[in-house]
Write a protein that holds these residues in place. Sequence first.
Motif, PDB file in Angstrom:
ATOM      1  N   THR A  10       8.801 -46.641 -24.888  1.00 56.83           N
ATOM      2  CA  THR A  10       7.959 -46.429 -23.803  1.00 56.83           C
ATOM      3  C   THR A  10       8.118 -45.058 -23.533  1.00 56.83           C
ATOM      4  N   ALA A  11       9.130 -44.189 -23.482  1.00 60.04           N
ATOM      5  CA  ALA A  11       9.301 -42.847 -23.264  1.00 60.04           C
ATOM      6  C   ALA A  11       8.590 -42.062 -24.434  1.00 60.04           C
ATOM      7  N   LEU A  12       9.022 -42.429 -25.613  1.00 59.81           N
ATOM      8  CA  LEU A  12       8.381 -41.832 -26.910  1.00 59.81           C
ATOM      9  C   LEU A  12       6.813 -41.912 -26.781  1.00 59.81           C
ATOM     10  N   GLY A  13       6.289 -43.043 -26.384  1.00 66.19           N
ATOM     11  CA  GLY A  13       4.999 -43.290 -26.221  1.00 66.19           C
ATOM     12  C   GLY A  13       4.122 -42.229 -25.442  1.00 66.19           C
ATOM     13  N   ARG A  36      15.283 -41.748 -18.185  1.00 66.73           N
ATOM     14  CA  ARG A  36      16.485 -41.643 -18.823  1.00 66.73           C
ATOM     15  C   ARG A  36      16.688 -41.062 -20.128  1.00 66.73           C
ATOM     16  N   TYR A  37      15.344 -41.581 -20.865  1.00 70.49           N
ATOM     17  CA  TYR A  37      15.548 -41.103 -22.176  1.00 70.49           C
ATOM     18  C   TYR A  37      14.710 -39.916 -22.841  1.00 70.49           C
ATOM     19  N   GLU A 184      21.449 -43.866 -14.914  1.00 70.42           N
ATOM     20  CA  GLU A 184      20.368 -43.386 -15.672  1.00 70.42           C
ATOM     21  C   GLU A 184      20.476 -41.847 -15.567  1.00 70.42           C
ATOM     22  N   LEU A 185      20.951 -41.046 -14.715  1.00 73.80           N
ATOM     23  CA  LEU A 185      21.256 -39.818 -14.647  1.00 73.80           C
ATOM     24  C   LEU A 185      22.256 -39.556 -15.570  1.00 73.80           C
ATOM     25  N   LEU A 186      23.106 -40.239 -15.754  1.00 73.91           N
ATOM     26  CA  LEU A 186      24.360 -40.003 -16.696  1.00 73.91           C
ATOM     27  C   LEU A 186      23.790 -40.181 -18.117  1.00 73.91           C
ATOM     28  N   ILE A 187      22.894 -41.122 -18.430  1.00 72.25           N
ATOM     29  CA  ILE A 187      22.371 -41.309 -19.786  1.00 72.25           C
ATOM     30  C   ILE A 187      21.723 -40.153 -20.047  1.00 72.25           C
ATOM     31  N   ALA A 188      20.798 -39.612 -19.280  1.00 73.78           N
ATOM     32  CA  ALA A 188      19.979 -38.369 -19.483  1.00 73.78           C
ATOM     33  C   ALA A 188      20.833 -37.065 -19.673  1.00 73.78           C
TER      34      ALA A 188
END
Length: 256
Positions: A10-13, A36-37, A184-188
Amino acid sequence: MRYQIELFFTALGFFTRLPVPAWVPWSPERLNHAARYFPLIGWVIGAIGAASYLAFAWILPPTLAVILSMAVTIRATGAFHEDGWADACDGLGGGWDKAQVLMIMKDSRIGSYGTVGLVLMLLAKAVALIEIGIEDDLSVVLALAVAHPLSRLASTSLIHLLPYVREDETSKSKPLARRLTPAELLIATIFGLLPLALLHPLEALAAVLAVTAVTLWSARLFIRRLGGYTGDLLGATQQASELACYLGILIAWNFI
């Protein structure tokens, strides 16, 4: 795990022109959680830029390889962030109050501030990468691999820290207007900072300090002028932070 993969696509698109599988569902809610991504997308664009640079540098002078690799990454993202930078330059440069700044940034036409800002930004990034390439081709590859994720982490941090100020429901960035959860912030953060391990410690430190300084200055400016951020301002932050990362690396060389 499938849900996380769907969020990545979704983020890639959304952030690139790269094709995504047809089975990936889309909704504003999914895009909301896909922020997050955003730094992980930087891994993809950085890899595309690095691979393009190496391919062009094999048959062309390094200066042309840098410029053409930049063209490839711009094509891959659809000039998404460059457009935000130009709009931000027009709005903040030509607008006197919040309403006028938002109106100018919404205009699809580019003005004098945007044109000058975009030309100087592209020129500065090209020259910085050419200077980094004086060492060797690997230095450019590593700089690209680090700058793209780190600069996208800078933009993601603004999503988390600042309020979204555009009330137009048709805005493309409206679904992203939500603070990230701690997880989510940790993943980012992990995806944004992990590539720094590729650099010399002083290069990594200088890059982080430079990007942090630009991000904090941008946040202060956005709060003072508008009270928060818009999608265009996120793109502008990405561009400024990417350049700051290259400059940080070059500054670090004076002490290595």
